[in-house]
Design a protein around this motif. Structure first.
Motif, PDB file in Angstrom:
ATOM      1  N   SER A  97      11.042   2.654 -11.138  1.00  0.00           N
ATOM      2  CA  SER A  97      11.949   1.511 -11.106  1.00  0.00           C
ATOM      3  C   SER A  97      11.846   0.704  -9.812  1.00  0.00           C
ATOM      4  CB  SER A  97      13.390   1.979 -11.305  1.00  0.00           C
ATOM      5  OG  SER A  97      13.739   2.907 -10.299  1.00  0.00           O
ATOM      6  N   ARG A  98      11.540   1.361  -8.700  1.00  0.00           N
ATOM      7  CA  ARG A  98      11.695   0.645  -7.433  1.00  0.00           C
ATOM      8  C   ARG A  98      10.433   0.609  -6.583  1.00  0.00           C
ATOM      9  NH1 ARG A  98      17.260  -0.160  -7.289  1.00  0.00           N
ATOM     10  NH2 ARG A  98      17.270  -0.989  -5.191  1.00  0.00           N
ATOM     11  N   LEU A  99       9.372   1.182  -7.061  1.00  0.00           N
ATOM     12  CA  LEU A  99       8.111   1.076  -6.323  1.00  0.00           C
ATOM     13  C   LEU A  99       7.107   0.345  -7.208  1.00  0.00           C
ATOM     14  CD1 LEU A  99       7.897   4.676  -4.831  1.00  0.00           C
ATOM     15  CD2 LEU A  99       8.671   2.588  -3.692  1.00  0.00           C
ATOM     16  N   ARG A 102       0.836  -1.204   0.000  1.00  0.00           N
ATOM     17  CA  ARG A 102       0.000   0.000   0.000  1.00  0.00           C
ATOM     18  C   ARG A 102       0.865   1.245   0.000  1.00  0.00           C
ATOM     19  NH1 ARG A 102      -3.659  -2.052   3.509  1.00  0.00           N
ATOM     20  NH2 ARG A 102      -2.667  -1.028   5.288  1.00  0.00           N
ATOM     21  N   MET A 103       1.911   1.193   0.823  1.00  0.00           N
ATOM     22  CA  MET A 103       2.814   2.332   0.927  1.00  0.00           C
ATOM     23  C   MET A 103       3.491   2.592  -0.418  1.00  0.00           C
ATOM     24  SD  MET A 103       5.894   2.903   3.633  1.00  0.00           S
ATOM     25  CE  MET A 103       6.931   1.592   3.044  1.00  0.00           C
ATOM     26  N   GLU A 104       3.932   1.508  -1.049  1.00  0.00           N
ATOM     27  CA  GLU A 104       4.592   1.675  -2.347  1.00  0.00           C
ATOM     28  C   GLU A 104       3.655   2.295  -3.363  1.00  0.00           C
ATOM     29  OE1 GLU A 104       7.006  -1.302  -4.180  1.00  0.00           O
ATOM     30  OE2 GLU A 104       7.483  -2.254  -2.265  1.00  0.00           O
ATOM     31  N   ARG A 105       2.398   1.854  -3.328  1.00  0.00           N
ATOM     32  CA  ARG A 105       1.453   2.373  -4.303  1.00  0.00           C
ATOM     33  C   ARG A 105       1.231   3.862  -4.079  1.00  0.00           C
ATOM     34  NH1 ARG A 105      -4.022   0.109  -3.492  1.00  0.00           N
ATOM     35  NH2 ARG A 105      -2.954  -1.895  -3.709  1.00  0.00           N
ATOM     36  N   ARG A 106       1.053   4.214  -2.804  1.00  0.00           N
ATOM     37  CA  ARG A 106       0.798   5.619  -2.483  1.00  0.00           C
ATOM     38  C   ARG A 106       1.989   6.483  -2.903  1.00  0.00           C
ATOM     39  NH1 ARG A 106      -0.678   4.818   2.779  1.00  0.00           N
ATOM     40  NH2 ARG A 106       1.305   5.684   3.456  1.00  0.00           N
ATOM     41  N   TRP A 107       3.160   6.072  -2.438  1.00  0.00           N
ATOM     42  CA  TRP A 107       4.370   6.850  -2.750  1.00  0.00           C
ATOM     43  C   TRP A 107       4.702   6.803  -4.228  1.00  0.00           C
ATOM     44  CZ3 TRP A 107       7.241  10.181   0.045  1.00  0.00           C
ATOM     45  CH2 TRP A 107       6.968  10.239   1.422  1.00  0.00           C
TER      46      TRP A 107
END
Lengths: 299, 456, 299
Positions: C116-118, A9-14
């Protein structure tokens, strides 16, 4: 696991947040003009006049336009020659400039200089190099007892001559390779050495695979850029002799601004766009087979 | 609106740092004064002359200011953009390939009604006017410009021949040109082309240079030989007539048969101006060059020991005149009256130094007819004694206006068919007749007639 | 080139021994030979520019060409640089270049990190769409873009020349995103995972791990953006009207016109204009040094 999905979730948001400037930039500055030009391509529009909708008229006209095919041919020829040549030369030079030698900053600057010399000074230089009588090329050939040529002034030789000239523009590609070489982990080289591998094996089994992401980048950018080659035709040959160097974007530019035929020029542009998109797509698809990424599969 | 706000935010940062202010073109200035915008190109030399002229105009018309819009290169890209955005200047130069089109689209002011009001405007050379229909005038060629035969006095003296005549009546025939060019052509070992052992690959000094791809260089010859680019209706190309073929074959023969003229690339030149006639003559790479009168400025600047002759003649001693593009007033101007006044002002030799310096020739008739007026721009160090007969009289009596301002659709014809054909001619691979016979039907297919002409 | 050569196998061993001295010295000599050989053609354009800058017009075009100016026309420099307000143009150009470089480096690297990384849905599609922006010839989007800036009231300001660079994706900036993405993909992902387990945010990973490891790539983007802005001609030409705001490239173009090219001035001013970017490259190339990227990681 709950933890993992939290990170997801964090990756998607960021991810969205961090890509936002780029996406906004595209939406605000790039998408509008692109859509506008696509709309122009469906019209008969001379700048300053009123556009008239012609549907796919420009596209059908284009298929019967002799110069369209001529320019597409010249551009493809140039791309097939210039892209691999520049890639090989710049990779070799980057390897050379990655050695431990005295005066490295100076060497690197010298090899980058051709990229910095302004186009007009460069053109005057190359006019002399290609001069049939006193030119550098023919003088060298004459001394070596070889036949001389008419270079850019000869229909058959014009594109190869420009390909040779393009090699001097290797600087930017070389710099990217040079930056890429810094990312090759040294422990891998050491591993090969310990196994008794020589320089060739280090190059083949470490440098080359680790450089594939950079090579891939330079290949894609080279193809995208070279298909839109313009400057050499514009400042050096004006498409001549007898349309031998009528590069696609030069032809398009002439349509757009000499003749102000923006509708037709837009159609030309969108055809080239489709060609480049297809080639780039194929390159990306093919890349899976040979480009090495850190844990690419996991991502 | 959201998008705009975002913009403004981003923009403000840059604005603050740059200290840049928003510009406004045209319109009314702060103190209720009139502001005009004048768009032009040119060298730094021309730039300072134009700036001086604009200052003089401001002084002569208090309450009017002029903003120059100096566009050194890519003029057509900028002008097209300004037109698309509806931001045209009030007046300025308009490239040849664009002016008629813009006029027909209604983007340029019809100046015909102003000819009565401003008598000065009605007094130009008839060929200077650019008509786009009956009583429809979209501008005037910025300056009169004609083609001449420039030569190096030193080279002529070394060859021991008499210089090209400076009077149309005694102009050389083509054969005389060729004969003299033989004497002026020398290879590295001092041999002439008619001597055995002459090395055409190592020519030190060429006899003559005439551009094949630049229409203004050969159009006078074409007309002088009784030929033309197109028939009277302007619908049929005539480049395949025997007279036209003769002219072009002669040009090709200079390079490949007589070997007295440089072929493609031999001058270390791509276009017509690398390195420039002044340098070619000064370094004696070429002894005689066909080039426009505007080379005078360069000649004086680089102190060449040059002379001016008239072109060789066929049946008639013609030269190409009115080689320049248009100056026009834009229809978007909010101050057409003032713009028209500046229009007349900007090509008035009283206010522009470029005439005295040799770059421009006047459009007003009196500067070719009235002795005092002629003297006012030609009696100075920049103009050699033969200028009177070789340029003033020659241009007035024997000028044929450049086809580029006369044939409709010519810029497309040139880039698509004519220039490639002429490049092939220049390469010497096929004779003129073959090339022209192949190109002529294609050109005919693109012809749309002549531009309108009328006496003002 | 030298790396491709195959020296005796043992030469590859890490520990130098007395017996290897000979071949190693031989290899060094070859290296310098290759550098010197490559420097001749790459120096040619620059030397040509310099000699032309110090020549009179008439000497510049003598055939066969001469290399030593006679006399040395130093006045080309003084006169060219005073013929126009070059100092003002210099300041303008520096302002535009600095704003563009900072914006490009920041927003492009952020976007490249995301691409690339998320992991987020639509990431690859978004990237492909972004990349397509550079595949349409600019000639047909130029007028719509111009009209857009006009509608926004930004003509005759530096806004059109600087603001897009703060939105990574605008125009050619996409190439930078792509370039950085390729470099970021070569950095081991274990580093990110470890940081996330420690509770770091993606921003922290980006700023404290990925960015420091990507200095060579960042330097490449800096150099390219700076040079690109420095030499940009069409942008300033289109968007600036007031000569007070003109840039160096517009100043250079004024020495060339259809009637008259002031060759001596043009060459001298060109040489002066590229001097700062040569210096910039000279100082920045030091970041292309092995070890900047991955030394810290190995342990």
């Amino acid at each position: 696991m709950a933890g993992m999905s939290g990170q997801r979730r964090m990756e998607r948001r960021w991810g969205l947040l961090m890509a936002l400037p780029a996406i906004l930039g595209f939406v605000i500055f790039t998408a509008g003009p692109m859509v506008a030009s696509l709309a122009f391509s469906l019209t008969d529009w001379q700048v300053g006049g009123t556009p008239a909708f012609v549907g796919l008229g420009n596209y059908t006209e284009l298929a019967g336009d002799e110069l369209f095919w001529t320019s597409l041919g010249a551009t493809t020829y140039y791309t097939l020659g210039a892209v691999p040549l520049v890639l090989i030369v710049s990779f070799a030079v980057a390897m050379l400039l990655n050695q431990k030698v005295r005066g490295l900053p100076l060497w690197r600057t010298i090899f980058y200089l051709p990229t910095l010399v302004p186009a007009i000074a460069n053109v005057v230089l190359w006019i002399w190099i290609f001069n049939p009588d006193f030119g550098l090329l023919n003088s060298l050939l004459r001394q070596a007892g070889l036949p001389t040529g008419q270079w850019v002034y000869d229909e058959a030789m014009a594109v190869p001559s420009l390909i040779v000239m393009s090699t001097w523009g290797f600087g930017n590609t070389m710099v990217i390779f040079l930056a890429g070489l810094q990312g090759v982990p040294r422990h891998l080289y050491e591993a090969v050495s310990i196994d008794g591998g020589g320089a060739w094996r280090r190059f083949w089994h470490v440098t080359l695979p680790m450089m594939t992401p950079t090579i891939f980048y330079n290949l894609v950018v080279g193809v995208v850029g070279t298909f839109q080659v313009f400057n050499q035709a514009y400042v050096m040959t004006e498409g001549g002799p007898n349309n031998a160097t009528l590069f696609y974007v030069y032809y398009l530019f002439r349509m757009a601004f000499r003749e102000s035929e923006m509708g037709y020029a837009s159609a030309l542009a969108w055809v080239l766009f489709m060609i480049i998109v297809v080639i780039t797509f194929l390159l990306f698809r093919n890349a899976r087979r040979w480009v090495y990424y850190e844990m690419a599969g996991a991502r | 609106m959201k998008r705009r706000d975002l913009f403004r935010m981003g923009g403000l940062a840059a604005l603050g740092a740059a200290g840049a202010a928003c510009g406004s073109s045209g319109g009314t200035g702060a103190a209720g004064s009139t502001q005009l915008q004048f768009m032009y190109w040119g060298s730094t030399f021309e730039k300072s002359a134009i700036e001086k002229m604009l200052k003089a105009f401001e002084q002569s018309k208090p309450g009017t200011t002029v903003k120059p819009l100096f566009t050194p290169d890519e003029y057509d890209v900028k002008l097209n953009s300004l037109i698309a955005g509806g931001r045209t200047p009030d007046l300025g130069y308009v490239p040849m390939s664009m002016s008629f089109r813009l006029a027909e689209q209604g983007n340029l002011v019809n100046l015909f009604p102003y000819l009565d009001k401003y008598p000065q405007l009605a007094g130009y050379l008839p060929d200077a006017y650019l008509w786009y229909g009956q009583d429809r005038l979209h501008g005037v060629s910025t300056a009169n410009e004609i083609e001449l035969l420039w030569y190096s006095k030193t080279a002529i003296a070394e060859a021991g021949i008499s210089p090209p005549p400076a009077e149309a009546a005694s102009a050389w025939s083509w054969d005389q040109l060729v004969d003299n060019a033989y004497k002026l052509t020398v290879d590295q070992n001092g041999r002439h082309p008619d001597e055995s052992g002459f090395d055409p690959g190592q020519v030190r000094q060429f006899g003559v240079s005439v551009s094949i791809t630049y229409a203004a260089a050969w159009y006078g010859f074409l007309r002088g030989n009784g030929a033309d680019f197109a028939d009277e209706a302007g619908r049929k190309c005539l480049l395949d007539t025997p007279e036209a073929i003769e002219v072009f074959q002669n040009l090709q023969d200079l390079i490949y048969k007589h070997r007295v003229a440089p072929g493609p690339g031999q001058l270390a030149a791509t276009g017509d101006d690398v390195p420039g006639t002044n340098i070619l003559l000064k370094t004696k790479r070429v002894a005689m060059v066909v080039d426009g009168h505007w080379a005078l400025l360069d000649m004086n600047e680089s102190k060449v020991d040059y002379g001016i002759g008239v072109l060789p003649k066929y049946a008639e001693p013609f030269t190409t005149s009115q080689v320049a593009g248009a100056s026009s007033v834009f229809a978007g101007s909010k101050h057409v009256e003032e713009a028209v006044e500046l229009f007349a002002f900007h090509i008035d030799p009283r206010y522009v130094d470029l005439y005295k310096q040799g770059l421009w020739m006047p459009q007003e008739k009196k500067y070719y007819e009235d002795q005092a007026a002629i003297d006012s721009w030609t009696r100075n160090d920049a103009h050699p004694p033969e200028f009177r007969t070789a340029v003033v009289d020659y241009g007035r009596d024997h000028g044929v206006p450049d086809l580029r301002n006369r044939v409709k659709n010519l810029s497309a014809i040139s880039s698509d068919v004519l220039t490639p054909a002429l490049q092939e001619l220049e390469s010497g691979k096929r004779p003129a007749a073959e090339i022209l016979k192949a190109a002529t039907p294609k050109i005919t297919g693109m012809l749309q007639g002549w531009q309108h002409t009328q006496e003002p | 080139m030298t790396a491709v050569r195959t020296p005796p196998r043992r030469a590859g061993r890490v520990a130098p021994t007395a017996g290897l001295r000979g071949p190693r010295r031989f290899r060094k000599a070859l290296l310098y030979l290759a550098l010197a050989g490559g420097a001749v053609p790459t120096l040619l354009p620059f030397v040509w520019l310099l000699r032309s800058a110090l020549m009179q017009d008439t000497q510049m075009f003598v055939a066969p060409p001469e290399w030593i100016p006679s006399p040395f026309q130093w006045s080309n420099f003084t006169e060219a640089l005073t013929a126009q307000p070059f100092w003002l143009y210099f300041v303008n150009t520096v302002i535009i270049a600095v704003i563009s470089v900072v914006g490009t480096v920041l927003t492009c690297s952020v976007a490249a990190f995301s691409f690339s990384r998320l992991r987020w849905r639509g990431r690859n599609v978004a990237f492909a769409v972004l990349l397509s922006g550079v595949m349409l010839p600019y000639a047909v989007t130029l007028i719509p873009t111009f009209v857009m800036w006009q509608e926004l009231g930004a003509l005759d300001t530096f806004v059109p020349l600087t603001v897009p660079s703060w939105f990574a994706g605008a125009g050619g900036g996409v190439f930078n995103v792509f370039l950085l993405r390729q470099f970021f993909l070569t950095i081991p992902f274990e580093l990110d995972e470890a940081a996330y387990i420690d509770g770091a945010s993606p921003w922290r990973v980006f700023w404290t791990i990925v960015m420091p490891l990507s200095k060579p790539a960042i330097v490449v983007v800096t150099i390219f953006t700076f040079i690109g802005t420095w030499n940009d001609f069409l942008g300033p030409l289109l968007y600036l009207n007031d000569e007070e705001k003109y840039t160096l490239s517009l100043g250079l173009a004024s020495f060339q016109s259809i009637y008259l090219t002031q060759w001596g001035y043009l060459m001298a001013a060109s040489a002066a204009v590229i001097a700062p970017i040569i210096a910039l490259f000279f100082f920045l190339q030091r970041y292309f040094i092995e070890g900047v990227t991955l030394t810290g990681i190995k342990n």
